[in-house]
Scaffold this active site. Structure first.
Site, short mmCIF file in Angstrom:
data_model
loop_
_atom_site.label_atom_id
_atom_site.label_comp_id
_atom_site.label_asym_id
_atom_site.label_seq_id
_atom_site.Cartn_x
_atom_site.Cartn_y
_atom_site.Cartn_z
N ASP A 118 0.86 -1.17 0.00
CA ASP A 118 0.00 0.00 0.00
C ASP A 118 0.90 1.24 0.00
OD1 ASP A 118 -2.51 1.37 0.23
OD2 ASP A 118 -2.03 1.76 2.32
N ASP A 172 -1.21 -0.63 6.10
CA ASP A 172 -1.39 0.03 7.40
C ASP A 172 -2.84 0.00 7.86
OD1 ASP A 172 -2.13 1.92 5.30
OD2 ASP A 172 -2.29 3.40 6.92
N ASP A 214 -0.30 5.12 0.80
CA ASP A 214 -0.61 6.08 1.87
C ASP A 214 -0.48 5.41 3.22
OD1 ASP A 214 -1.42 8.46 0.36
OD2 ASP A 214 -3.09 7.23 -0.33
#
Length: 346
Positions: free
Chosen positions: A27, A226, A29
């Site tokens: 991922d 995250d 961001d």
């Protein structure tokens, strides 16, 4: 129930992760960058993982920018990448739409350049108005300056009976100033106005996993993220292993409370976790130990003690085992504030 969904403690790996898996599905961001700036240790860790033979692919639910722009940004912050290394929810939703509408059809776009580019890649024609003859509506994150009139345009088209597709439904997105509304918040606006439900492509749903595997050819992928409700749940839906890093949305308390579908295979502080193995969490007489820390359940709370060879992240791994074992197939409701304070995790 899959092995991921039945997880009651973090997994372990004697082999460093960059060697145990052929491809990292990362991922962006909150993992590689935040607010446009590289997260601490990310460029160096990714460079070392790449040199160790691991293929790096960047998989994002953010549909705002096209792959070449994302790759240019990554290269600028010290993470060399090509457009072919980028997989976005815009690409996934464009494929989903193309499978259901005629070739060359017009699609009303409520979003940014990334969504327009992805639709053209599939031979579809992006348009701006419900009066331009679209056969479907595609909605993706359009940035913080998206105007209210765009949501109205989507509502007009959907109320005329057009099928509605959303790149993703992440309610929030990390920014340099904190957590901001994401595409899911915008989707809610249109849902309230129309009473309709979109077909969604992004993580954690199968269309995004399909797009990722088609574009990377990964055989032994490791999802790195995250967010529990997109990255980790998506990995579990796809029955592949995952690494949660604590540099973005998810904090230690949320991880401890995670129900089975949100539990990662591994947990580490940041992307340096790719460069090492993962220690085993051992069950011992009603407690769970990792790196010199011992975690257990005491009454209605989690407890941890011992400041041995391990780091705070080892305490978190032990606490995860205690929390998840107690919760079983549900979410852990034990108090954790004091245990996290003792471990230095607050």
């Amino acid at each position: 129930m899959s092995r991921q969904q039945s997880r009651t403690r973090p997994g372990s790996s004697e082999t460093v992760l960059r060697e145990a898996y052929d491809t990292a599905l990362l991922d962006l961001d909150g993992v590689v960058y935040k607010g446009g700036e590289a997260i601490a240790h990310a460029p160096e860790a990714l460079d070392a993982a790449r040199e160790g033979g691991m293929h790096l692919a960047y998989v994002t639910n953010n549909a705002l920018r096209p792959p070449d722009a994302v790759a240019a940004h990554l290269t600028e912050i010290g993470v060399p990448a090509e457009a072919s290394d980028i997989i976005t929810s815009a690409q996934a939703v464009a494929r989903l739409i193309a499978d259901q509408v005629p070739a060359g059809a017009k699609v009303l776009v409520i979003g940014g350049e990334g969504l327009e580019v992805a639709l053209r890649e599939r031979g579809l024609e992006p348009v701006d108005s419900a009066e331009d003859g679209p056969v479907a509506v595609a909605q993706g994150y359009g940035g913080p300056d998206m105007t209210w009139s765009r949501f109205a345009e989507a509502s007009y088209a959907i109320r005329q009976g057009l099928p509605w597709f959303a790149s993703n439904t992440d309610l929030t997105i990390p920014s340099a100033r904190g957590i901001a509304p994401g595409n899911g918040a915008a989707v809610e606006v249109v849902r309230i106005a129309t009473g309709a439900e979109p077909q969604v492509a992004g993580k954690p749903l199968p269309p995004m996993h399909r797009e990722t595997i088609l574009r990377t050819g990964a055989k032994r992928p490791l999802v790195v993220g995250d967010r529990l409700d997109t990255d980790i749940e998506g990995a579990n839906v796809g029955e592949v292993d995952s690494l949660l890093v604590l540099t973005g949305v998810t904090d230690a308390a949320q991880l401890l409370a995670a129900e089975p579908k949100y539990r990662p295979t591994y947990v580490d502080e940041d992307l340096r976790g790719l460069l090492r193995g993962q220690p085993e969490v051992v069950a011992e007489e009603g407690a769970f130990t990792c790196g010199g820390w011992s975690a257990s359940v005491r009454g209605d709370a989690l407890a941890v003690e011992g400041e041995g060879e391990g780091e705070p992240i080892d305490a978190l791994r032990a606490l995860c085992a205690a929390a998840w074992a107690q919760a079983g197939d549900g979410a852990c409701e034990l108090k954790a504030t004091e245990a996290l304070k003792v471990a230095g995790l607050e």
